[in-house]
Scaffold this active site. Structure first.
Site, PDB file in Angstrom:
ATOM      1  N   LEU A 239      33.023  38.461  38.368  1.00 49.24           N
ATOM      2  CA  LEU A 239      31.753  39.237  38.607  1.00 49.24           C
ATOM      3  C   LEU A 239      31.702  40.457  37.933  1.00 49.24           C
ATOM      4  CD1 LEU A 239      31.281  38.307  42.423  1.00 49.24           C
ATOM      5  CD2 LEU A 239      30.255  37.110  40.484  1.00 49.24           C
TER       6      LEU A 239
ATOM      7  N   GLY B 128      41.465  38.406  45.302  1.00 49.41           N
ATOM      8  CA  GLY B 128      42.249  39.177  46.100  1.00 49.41           C
ATOM      9  C   GLY B 128      43.750  39.188  46.132  1.00 49.41           C
ATOM     10  N   GLU B 129      43.895  37.671  45.962  1.00 48.01           N
ATOM     11  CA  GLU B 129      45.391  37.511  46.411  1.00 48.01           C
ATOM     12  C   GLU B 129      46.148  36.803  45.494  1.00 48.01           C
ATOM     13  OE1 GLU B 129      45.321  36.559  51.118  1.00 48.01           O
ATOM     14  OE2 GLU B 129      43.216  36.513  50.490  1.00 48.01           O
TER      15      GLU B 129
ATOM     16  N   PRO C  75      34.556  42.638  35.431  1.00 45.85           N
ATOM     17  CA  PRO C  75      35.786  42.592  34.672  1.00 45.85           C
ATOM     18  C   PRO C  75      36.431  43.679  35.134  1.00 45.85           C
ATOM     19  CG  PRO C  75      33.904  42.342  33.098  1.00 45.85           C
ATOM     20  CD  PRO C  75      33.394  42.270  34.618  1.00 45.85           C
TER      21      PRO C  75
ATOM     22  N   ALA D 250      32.739  35.012  48.569  1.00 49.87           N
ATOM     23  CA  ALA D 250      31.996  33.736  48.959  1.00 49.87           C
ATOM     24  C   ALA D 250      31.474  33.589  50.035  1.00 49.87           C
ATOM     25  CB  ALA D 250      33.139  32.400  49.146  1.00 49.87           C
TER      26      ALA D 250
ATOM     27  N   GLY E 105      38.654  48.640  48.675  1.00 50.08           N
ATOM     28  CA  GLY E 105      39.092  48.828  47.276  1.00 50.08           C
ATOM     29  C   GLY E 105      39.163  47.602  46.485  1.00 50.08           C
TER      30      GLY E 105
ATOM     31  N   GLY F 292      37.645  33.908  45.112  1.00 45.29           N
ATOM     32  CA  GLY F 292      38.257  35.111  45.592  1.00 45.29           C
ATOM     33  C   GLY F 292      39.385  35.503  44.668  1.00 45.29           C
TER      34      GLY F 292
END
Lengths: 168, 328, 777
Positions: free
Chosen positions: C670, C743-744, C672, C553, C509, C741
């Protein structure tokens, strides 16, 4: 003993323990309706029974004999996606996509409830004949559908755009 | 889920006849019973589907309302007469669960919801006198944030989870029931019971009795009523405290009041003591707080829910003040 | 953790330490990322476009297939029975009634399970995936309350569920250690993370604290959490001879294949794990007992098996975030410059896993304090192994650190943003390394302006709107850039000008498939629909964990390596008749369906032309990127400035979030559209962390008491306001694509921003999550 699923008449299972959700997923091979908790706590299994949104995990399939069930697989037509499905893509109303079928079916049921004038927890005037789909009304009415990825903003935008005639 | 036989009842007499079989249970929307069967907390051997029983909502001769027990929660909440004459009932219903569940759940089933106590649900892993009489209660020294502060016993501190029932307690509703032995009506206040030494018994219904209808008396005061629910998230959560109230103010004096609390006891809690202290007084916060204090003076909180006393007190006063403000 | 393993880890740690020093001192050009990825210069191509998810049509029509939705001929259904004690032995297991129940095919317990090696615990080897190293149904030991003790296989799920409820166990209990406080009283042990001690000291922080003009010294507590992805964990498995096929919900397919092969004593390539869609992961969709039990039971019964955990089962089998007790002590001068920063505390783990919740991670590079003391201690409890959950360390660590910064700002009478800006470091405060890219101050300024921070009253409880007290708070979020070793990618180019990128990565996701298609198309100079990005299959190249926000990455570096090999090979086969003749790989770029000279685009030849002239239908290359030495050469982190407005009901104490803004410094974005969703998703999980989430662990029994989505609260729609997210889009010159990254990072800082806003609204400082209404009455 039969039930209509997306317009197709099918037999009900012999074992009354089979939930409507498992009938769809395991017997009819329609896994679009999702199992997220099997506890009536997440809304991922939401389907429409005669147009009304229900939780298929808490529904014994045999209880729905003779009823017409619509699942996410039954929304698109030969002409293409249901407008709400297209709006979910456009507004990024999902990430993993697992709660998505439930969100979409729920929103379609919600729109009908609103047109009917069903009040919600945030409805100020219970006597009002028409209730507008404000941001609060939309969020409250969709609160039975959990999303863990956090696509809430996109979901709300997609629904508001699709049912713009209900939005003040 | 244990195996069971399933049958749809044709009418009330068929339903109560079928329910005579040992191990049978009535099945409404299934939103609570199916869940409990999956958890193996409930193991009926036969289910009698009563969703086809009367579900009409209509006026009675005395100007009250009769609601068929198979009416879905949504149907009650959206009914024009409920919205205008008993707004607290509409509000209580839409404060509960989710829209999907309200579309499924029947009125009769809502009345017979079982507690959400985590130890009650944890069959095999925890002790619970309600599930296994005499076993002990792991909630008393465990997680009891949601548990009772009023009317509990050393054997059970569970609360009744329904929102709708809190409004019904305030509205002096009655419940029509029927079994093979005949029909009767009982005041709503006598439907649910406190746990005492028999926490496994939730209600005063006799075995095989089916709830057939809910009767709301004509109650003009209920037009000025509301329901407020306090919970940990904004929606789709059980009440920590809830308040159903109706208020009638004439010439600066409270002529009548109805007050009931949810999330505090094994049954929807009608606050008679507070009501008595409010009647005849001016609608002032001090009056409401004093009445709340009197009602809550018997509270016996647990380590995890001591805050409920203050929360209930404040919520009662806020709800009554709001109702008074609307009539000022 | 055995002593031998500890020694091995310590040795590895020392080795890494020496290596790190050498890499730190090396010239930039020797280090991966020393030369910026040329893609950073592509400002008007596919990268950076708000492309809608390429898997969107599948997901909105219910046609995306998840692990529990694949079938095998003759498949049976599994259901588990769980232990109800925290520690001891199973002395008797009565399975007769279950075996006799209708439809039952087999009941597997430790008495009849196939013999298996224990799972290789995560981080014990490059491809180890186990949540712990406990044997799976191999003996009579019970290690936690909820451990699976039997699995029933039956023709239908209903039959299996019922029969599982008929299994009866008798136990010999042993006194467990399930109380955090009691365990702490018996002593703690230093925490190790990836072989390195979770301990840093520079200067004398305690002395500096004692001497400071202004001091804050507080204790913060965070409870256990569960990931609660909406998709239930599931495995659909089948044996074909000695080859095992697993349809899994996984964020580490290659690790899982290797680990399960080790357990069954077969070759890695005899286990095929696929996972095309994952219904949410957040660190939870790794290798736990259910895949292993399903595979073992399938072997025992000789039938394919589907094992879908119940929601209770997820809580019993799949670890979550552990609890923490953290001390943050700050000493500053009157100008707000930090002289002492102490962040220490304790967390709980088990004897069988290696993850102490590393809550000091965000503090290491946060502020320019002269004296630092950071330390994580652990206790070991008899419980299900804890694990990674979104931003392990940073999520709960920033709650403590950034709450304390707010407390210090108040003590100083200083705006909390100003305090942070005054302590912005020039270089990494502990390692001394330069930052690869740090523009946090800009994020603070942009965010403050957009949010209307100047409207905040510095005085608490100053703003009331009817029943509601309104306040604003802020906090810094941060998450490191990681890139783990083991990446590899394969690119296939056809003479029709189409490309396929193959890598054993994951789509849970995050938008990986979409964003990486954009990146590959841009790198190759192809339209989006000419590129297929294939992932989620252990037979594809690469060992890529979708975790630590490192997948972007890892894929990026792998594709760069494969692309470079592809270009080299294309130039070779292009030969001397091509307009590209004589050019080297560094002189060309992908454009318009072929290669061209960087600075002379008319020297171009299409892929189709090159391949056809060479008589090749297609060209396939595979390559591995260099090891991730860049993180030893630069201090590499993403940052965020988080702003929150809360409303707290003055009557009931109910806290509700009315506005939120995240201002991000995360390198190049990469896509938006999907990135905004990632940021918002993290923030919303942070809202849950702040206000409602807690796994209720009954310390008497060691049992989780809210294994349910109705009793474990996650935010619902009504809890989530419109969340504003902005970013600076400044490319990190030392990462693939210039990206880090994302995601976190959204979950970091969020809980503190909310807690600080609650303080501003009410004057009540809550240091014990979640901030429930009873703490605000």
């Amino acid at each position: 003993m039969t039930i209509a699923v997306n317009g197709t008449i099918v037999s009900l299972p012999d074992d009354p323990r089979v939930s409507l959700l498992d009938l769809l997923r395991e017997h009819l091979h329609l896994p679009g309706t999702k199992k997220g908790c099997n506890q009536g706590a997440c809304g991922a299994c939401t389907v429409l029974a005669d147009g009304e949104r229900i939780l298929s995990c808490l529904a014994l399939a045999v209880q729905y004999e003779g009823r017409a069930i619509t699942t996410v697989e039954g929304l698109a037509t030969d002409e293409g996606l249901h407008p709400l499905q297209a709006a979910f893509i456009e507004h990024d109303g999902f990430q993993c996509g697992y709660c998505t079928p439930g969100q979409i079916c729920s929103a379609i049921g919600m729109a009908d409830e609103l047109r009917r004038g069903v009040p919600s927890h945030v409805t100020r005037d219970l006597a009002a004949p028409v209730i507008a789909l404000t941001h609060d009304e939309l969020r409250e009415r969709m609160s039975g559908n959990l999303c863990r990825c956090g696509a809430h903003n996109g979901i709300v935008e997609a629904i508001a755009e699709t049912f713009a005639e209900l939005v003040p | 889920m244990s195996p069971f036989r399933y049958a749809r009842a044709a009418d009330v007499s068929d339903a109560v006849r079928q329910a005579q079989a040992a191990g049978s249970r009535f099945l409404g929307g299934g939103t609570n019973l199916v869940d409990l069967m999956r958890e193996t907390v409930e193991r009926p051997t036969a289910l009698v589907d009563v969703t086809g029983m009367p579900a009409d909502i209509g006026e009675s001769a005395d100007g009250g309302l009769v609601i068929g027990a198979a009416a879905r929660n949504t149907a009650v909440a959206e009914h024009p007469l409920i919205r205008t004459r008993y707004p607290m009932l509409s509000r209580a219903i839409v404060a509960g669960a989710s829209a999907q569940i309200r579309n499924m759940a029947t009125v009769g089933g809502n009345l017979l919801q079982r507690t959400r106590c985590a130890y009650f649900y944890d069959n095999g892993g925890s002790r619970c006198n309600k599930r296994q009489p005499g076993e002990g209660c792991d909630a008393i020294d465990g997680f009891n944030r949601y548990h009772a502060i009023l009317g509990a016993s050393p054997s059970c501190v569970a609360v009744h989870p329904s929102d709708m029932c809190v409004a019904l307690a305030a509205l002096d509703a009655a419940v029509n029931v029927e079994s093979v032995h005949g029909a009767r009506s009982l005041p709503f206040a006598e439907l649910h019971r406190l746990p005492g030494d028999l926490p496994q018994i939730d209600t005063c219904l006799e075995p095989g009795e089916l709830i057939t209808a809910l009767v709301l008396p004509p109650l003009p005061i209920a037009r000025h009523s509301t329901y407020r629910k306090v919970r940990d998230r904004s929606s789709y959560a059980f009440a920590l405290i809830s308040v159903a109230a109706a208020l009638d103010v004439q010439d600066g004096i409270i002529t009548d009041v109805r007050l009931a609390l949810g999330g505090v006891a094994h049954k929807p809690w009608r606050a008679h003591e507070a009501e008595a202290l409010i009647r005849g007084k001016p609608p002032e916060p001090a009056v409401f707080l004093a009445a709340a204090d009197a009602e809550l003076s018997a509270a016996q909180p647990l380590p995890g829910n001591r805050f409920k006393i203050e929360l209930a007190r404040r919520t009662i006063a806020a709800v009554l003040s709001e109702l008074a403000g609307e009539q000022a | 953790m055995s002593i031998a393993k500890d020694a091995k880890q310590a040795a590895q740690g020392a080795m890494q330490g020496m290596m790190a020093k050498a890499v730190a001192l090396a010239p930039d050009s020797w280090v991966p990322g020393g030369k910026p990825d040329p893609l950073i210069q592509h400002r008007h191509g596919h990268v950076g476009q708000p492309v809608s998810r390429i898997d969107g049509p599948l997901k909105v029509t219910g046609n995306a297939r998840f692990a529990a939705e694949f079938s095998f001929e003759g498949m049976v259904y599994g259901a588990l029975s769980y232990a109800t004690i925290a520690r001891g032995r199973v002395t008797a297991l009565d399975t007769a009634e279950a075996e006799a129940a209708p439809g039952v095919v087999a009941v597997m317990t430790h008495l009849n399970a196939p013999r298996l090696n224990p799972p290789p615990v995560f981080m014990s080897a490059a491809k180890a995936a186990g949540g712990d190293d406990l044997p799976v149904m191999q003996d009579d030991r019970v290690h936690w309350n909820g451990q699976p003790i039997a699995v029933v296989l039956a023709e239908t799920q209903e039959q299996a569920d019922h029969a599982a409820s008929l299994v009866r166990a008798t136990y010999a209990q042993e006194p467990p250690i399930t109380s955090f406080a009691q365990a702490m009283a018996q002593g703690t042990a230093p925490g190790l993370f990836m072989g390195q001690p979770l301990h840093n000291a520079s200067g004398d922080a305690e002395a500096a604290l004692a001497a400071a003009e202004v001091r804050i010294d507080r204790t913060y507590r965070t409870p256990r959490h569960n990931h609660n992805a909406i998709e239930l964990h599931a495995a659909t498995v089948a044996w074909d001879g000695d080859t095992l096929r697993i349809h899994d919900a996984s964020q580490l397919v290659a690790h899982t294949a290797w680990s399960i092969a080790r357990m069954f004593g077969i070759e890695e390539n005899q286990v095929v794990v696929t996972s095309p869609f994952v219904g949410g992961g957040f660190g939870g969709k790794c290798l736990w007992q259910h895949q292993i039990i399903a595979a073992a039971a399938a072997k025992l019964a000789g039938r394919p098996v589907r094992l879908v955990l119940s929601r209770e089962g997820v809580y019993r089998l799949v670890g979550g975030r552990s609890l923490t007790e953290q001390r943050v002590a700050l000493g500053a001068n009157r100008e707000g410059q930090l002289a002492a920063l102490i962040h220490t505390g304790t967390t709980a783990k088990t004897r069988h896993n290696v993850l102490p919740e590393p809550f000091i991670m965000p503090t290491r590079s946060a502020y320019a304090a002269e004296n630092l003391l950071l330390d994580v201690q652990t206790v070991e409890l008899d419980m299900l192994a804890n694990t990674f959950m979104r931003a392990p360390g940073e999520s709960v660590g920033t709650f403590a650190l950034e709450s304390a910064m707010d407390e210090l700002a108040e003590a100083l009478g200083m705006d909390p943003i100003e305090l942070r800006l005054r302590n912005e470091p020039e270089k990494d405060p502990l390692s001394g390394l330069p930052f690869s890219s740090r523009h946090l101050s800009e994020s603070w300024r942009a965010g403050a302006e957009r949010f209307g921070w100047h409207l905040r009253s510095p005085r608490p409880a100053a703003h009331r709107d009817g029943e509601w007290l309104v306040g604003m708070g802020c906090a810094t979020g941060t998450y490191p850039y990681y890139r783990m070793p083991g990446g590899a990618a394969r690119i296939t180019l056809t003479d029709e000008g189409r490309a396929a990128v193959d890598i054993a990565a994951h789509e849970m996701g995050m938008g990986t498939a979409t964003a990486q298609t954009q990146v590959a198309a841009e790198r190759l100079g192809l339209p989006l629909d000419a590129v297929a990005f294939n992932y989620g299959d252990s037979t594809l190249p690469g060992v890529v964990l979708a975790g630590g926000s490192q997948q972007t990455a890892s894929i990026g570096a792998s594709v760069i390596a494969a692309h470079r090999a592809l270009v080299r090979e294309l130039l070779r086969i292009a030969g001397n008749d091509s307009p590209l003749a004589g050019l080297g790989p560094d002189e060309v770029a992908g454009r318009d369906g072929g290669l061209c000279k960087h600075d002379a685009p008319d020297r171009q030849e299409s892929y189709a032309s090159i391949l056809r002239r060479a008589g090749q239908k297609s060209l396939t290359v595979e390559a591995r990127p260099p090891d991730p030495l860049e993180t030893m050469h630069w201090s590499m982190h993403s940052h965020a400035a988080m702003f929150c407005e809360v409303r707290v009901n003055a009557v009931t104490g109910e806290p509700r979030i009315s506005r939120f803004l995240g201002s991000f410094d995360c390198g190049r974005i990469l896509n938006p559209k999907t990135a905004a969703s990632q940021f918002r998703g993290g923030i919303i999980m942070g809202m849950g962390l702040a206000l409602m989430e807690e796994t209720q662990f009954d310390e008497r029994s060691g049992r989780v008491m809210n294994p349910s989505l109705s009793e474990y609260h996650v935010p619902v729609h009504m809890d989530v306001p419109e969340i504003d997210v902005i970013w600076n889009d400044i490319a990190d010159p030392h990462t693939p694509m210039g990206a880090r990254g994302i995601g976190e990072i959204g979950i970091t800082g969020t809980a503190a921003a909310i807690a600080n806003a609650v303080y501003n609204a009410t004057g009540k400082r809550v240091r014990d999550l979640p901030i429930t209404l009873d703490k605000l009455l």
